[in-house]
Scaffold this active site. Sequence first.
Site, PDB file in Angstrom:
ATOM      1  N   ARG A  10      -8.533  -0.391   4.369  1.00  0.00           N
ATOM      2  CA  ARG A  10      -7.682   0.600   3.699  1.00  0.00           C
ATOM      3  C   ARG A  10      -6.326   0.004   3.323  1.00  0.00           C
ATOM      4  NH1 ARG A  10      -7.613   6.275   6.759  1.00  0.00           N
ATOM      5  NH2 ARG A  10      -6.147   6.567   5.039  1.00  0.00           N
ATOM      6  N   CYS A  28      -5.338   8.725   9.054  1.00  0.00           N
ATOM      7  CA  CYS A  28      -5.456   8.084  10.366  1.00  0.00           C
ATOM      8  C   CYS A  28      -5.210   9.115  11.458  1.00  0.00           C
ATOM      9  CB  CYS A  28      -4.430   6.976  10.501  1.00  0.00           C
ATOM     10  SG  CYS A  28      -4.869   5.481   9.641  1.00  0.00           S
ATOM     11  N   ASP A  45       4.571   1.274  11.817  1.00  0.00           N
ATOM     12  CA  ASP A  45       3.368   0.610  11.298  1.00  0.00           C
ATOM     13  C   ASP A  45       3.228  -0.836  11.786  1.00  0.00           C
ATOM     14  OD1 ASP A  45       2.622   2.892  10.026  1.00  0.00           O
ATOM     15  OD2 ASP A  45       3.069   2.215   7.997  1.00  0.00           O
ATOM     16  N   ARG A  73       0.818  15.062  12.550  1.00  0.00           N
ATOM     17  CA  ARG A  73       1.249  14.785  11.188  1.00  0.00           C
ATOM     18  C   ARG A  73       1.271  16.033  10.294  1.00  0.00           C
ATOM     19  NH1 ARG A  73      -1.247   9.150   9.187  1.00  0.00           N
ATOM     20  NH2 ARG A  73       0.784   8.865   8.269  1.00  0.00           N
ATOM     21  N   LYS A 111       0.837  -1.212   0.000  1.00  0.00           N
ATOM     22  CA  LYS A 111       0.000   0.000   0.000  1.00  0.00           C
ATOM     23  C   LYS A 111       0.868   1.258   0.000  1.00  0.00           C
ATOM     24  CE  LYS A 111      -1.646   1.923   3.882  1.00  0.00           C
ATOM     25  NZ  LYS A 111      -1.552   3.398   3.964  1.00  0.00           N
ATOM     26  N   ASN A 112       1.840   1.299   0.896  1.00  0.00           N
ATOM     27  CA  ASN A 112       2.626   2.529   1.029  1.00  0.00           C
ATOM     28  C   ASN A 112       3.580   2.763  -0.136  1.00  0.00           C
ATOM     29  OD1 ASN A 112       1.324   3.118   3.347  1.00  0.00           O
ATOM     30  ND2 ASN A 112       3.022   2.657   4.734  1.00  0.00           N
TER      31      ASN A 112
HETATM   32  C1  UD1 Z   1       4.267   7.163   5.828  1.00  0.00           C
HETATM   33  C2  UD1 Z   1       3.385   5.944   5.739  1.00  0.00           C
HETATM   34  C3  UD1 Z   1       2.830   5.598   7.105  1.00  0.00           C
HETATM   35  C4  UD1 Z   1       3.968   5.440   8.102  1.00  0.00           C
HETATM   36  C5  UD1 Z   1       4.884   6.647   8.083  1.00  0.00           C
HETATM   37  C6  UD1 Z   1       6.117   6.469   8.959  1.00  0.00           C
HETATM   38  C7  UD1 Z   1       2.500   6.111   3.505  1.00  0.00           C
HETATM   39  C8  UD1 Z   1       1.320   6.330   2.628  1.00  0.00           C
HETATM   40  N1  UD1 Z   1       2.287   6.214   4.811  1.00  0.00           N
HETATM   41  O1  UD1 Z   1       3.437   8.241   6.277  1.00  0.00           O
HETATM   42  O2  UD1 Z   1       2.094   4.386   6.992  1.00  0.00           O
HETATM   43  O3  UD1 Z   1       3.442   5.274   9.406  1.00  0.00           O
HETATM   44  O4  UD1 Z   1       5.333   6.916   6.738  1.00  0.00           O
HETATM   45  O5  UD1 Z   1       6.832   5.355   8.579  1.00  0.00           O
HETATM   46  O6  UD1 Z   1       3.583   5.815   3.029  1.00  0.00           O
HETATM   47  N2  UD1 Z   1       6.335  15.070   9.821  1.00  0.00           N
HETATM   48  C9  UD1 Z   1       6.540  16.402  10.038  1.00  0.00           C
HETATM   49  N3  UD1 Z   1       6.467  17.258   8.970  1.00  0.00           N
HETATM   50  C10 UD1 Z   1       6.216  16.829   7.716  1.00  0.00           C
HETATM   51  C11 UD1 Z   1       6.038  15.458   7.490  1.00  0.00           C
HETATM   52  C12 UD1 Z   1       6.098  14.593   8.553  1.00  0.00           C
HETATM   53  O7  UD1 Z   1       6.760  16.815  11.174  1.00  0.00           O
HETATM   54  O8  UD1 Z   1       6.168  17.656   6.786  1.00  0.00           O
HETATM   55  C13 UD1 Z   1       6.387  14.143  10.961  1.00  0.00           C
HETATM   56  C14 UD1 Z   1       5.044  13.457  11.172  1.00  0.00           C
HETATM   57  O9  UD1 Z   1       4.217  14.233  11.960  1.00  0.00           O
HETATM   58  C15 UD1 Z   1       5.451  12.183  11.858  1.00  0.00           C
HETATM   59  C16 UD1 Z   1       6.802  11.862  11.229  1.00  0.00           C
HETATM   60  O10 UD1 Z   1       7.265  13.079  10.648  1.00  0.00           O
HETATM   61  O11 UD1 Z   1       5.606  12.379  13.239  1.00  0.00           O
HETATM   62  C17 UD1 Z   1       6.764  10.781  10.167  1.00  0.00           C
HETATM   63  O12 UD1 Z   1       5.938  11.181   9.107  1.00  0.00           O
HETATM   64  P1  UD1 Z   1       6.176  10.733   7.599  1.00  0.00           P
HETATM   65  O13 UD1 Z   1       7.440   9.939   7.528  1.00  0.00           O
HETATM   66  O14 UD1 Z   1       6.047  11.928   6.749  1.00  0.00           O
HETATM   67  O15 UD1 Z   1       4.964   9.777   7.381  1.00  0.00           O
HETATM   68  P2  UD1 Z   1       3.951   9.740   6.170  1.00  0.00           P
HETATM   69  O16 UD1 Z   1       4.697   9.924   4.891  1.00  0.00           O
HETATM   70  O17 UD1 Z   1       2.789  10.588   6.447  1.00  0.00           O
END
Ligand code: UD1
Length: 429
Positions: free
Chosen positions: A410, A130, A318, A135, A36-37
Amino acid sequence: MLKTFRRKTQEVTPVNNIVIEGGHKLSGVVHISGAKNAVLPLIAAAMLPEGVSQIEETPWLTDVCFMCDVLNYLGAATSYESGTLTIDATELSNATAPFEEVQKMRASFLVMGPLLARLGQARIPLPGGCAIGARPIDLHLKGFEAMGAGITISDNYIEARVNHLHGARIYLDFPSVGATENIMMAASLAEGNTVIENAAKEPEIVDLANFLNAMGAKIKGAGTDVVRIFGVEELRPARHTTIPDRIEAGSFMLMAAITRSELFLENVITSHLQPIIAKLNDSGVRIIDDIDGLRVLPAKDILPVEIKTLPYPGFPTDMQAQFMAYLTLAGGCSSIKETVFENRFMHVPELRKMGADITVRGNTAVINGVPKLKGGRVAATDLRAGAAMIVAALAAEGETVIEQVDHIYRGYEDIIGKLLQVGAHIREE
Ligand code: UD1
């Protein structure tokens, strides 16, 4: 016959509850689906070239349907047949993403990079997804700004505009998966070269880079913490096969381990699973790496384990909820520290309803193993929390009713069918 995704979205509209009668052993083979990711950013990337791209091993998930709905809204056409998703991005007519879909799924924010690269503008609602912490998307925006985009936020929409993206040196304060992907996609069509420092190293980043490179992008270093993107003028459509889902594989390993069953998992990449395998080994489970898959051999007694979630190659956040469900039956005291997201312990009260002994202090959960879990009525509070309920319910005494299972659909393709095939007593109602 090709089917449109909108019709399919209705077909996969889930039932209300999953009911599991626990205490039965599992046995047999589970085929792991495409990740999925990985596939969600691949779908966004297919917007970059004009023309028709194809993504094989696309899992049949509601999140994939949501993502296709977003692309359809933006003007691209999508169709799905036998696991292959076809995306025609010849005409992108709209730079504003639909409010409802983006609210439903945070990953839809990944269309921002491709929209900026193709149309020079993007208007995206503040993302949902979620409920596992704040985030933010500041790192994505910092990247686009460094590449020349002007960003404004008003009325719950983020708007970005640029005449032409240019390359930049971008340091991510945290190795965000989504920010690394979004910047890689935008930078592929930028003028000049981009360097992402402290980039995420997840296998899904490498899969995206491979797809983009097949389109004619020039990306080096994906999978390390410095990714270099040499901008090109044009990309062409490509065909790509999605990597297997390491989180689905890890979840099935835990379902085998908690029911003291032997399972064989096919379509896996063992190296992607190392952090999960290491912790399963610590708990006494043996994993045999065969030529065509992984054999999970359960422990007689589950040993307690200490876990800290980290960006890849650390232990994946995850898998945290599912591992916690498993450790509720360990012979001793385990601990899990969550460092990637705040507020990702919503499964704890649900596990407690089943008799688990878990205490949470700050970002650490202490799990005191109990001799048995009992069935009950619990909720899938988010996607992985839902998988954790399945892990617990398979081993619990009696029947467990899991509510709000739309979260589970999902991210787990045909979870009921796959579990029925290996002997679980599971049904939808
Ligand atoms: C992706 C995965 C999700 C997984 C996560 C961490 C997908 C579709 N989803 O989510 O399943 O749990 O990686 O492995 O691939 N953050 C910031 N600023 C930003 C972006 C992120 O502070 O601009 C923080 C977030 O709040 C969080 C952390 O960074 O605490 C990790 O987020 P991120 O790695 O961006 O996760 P996703 O890409 O949303």
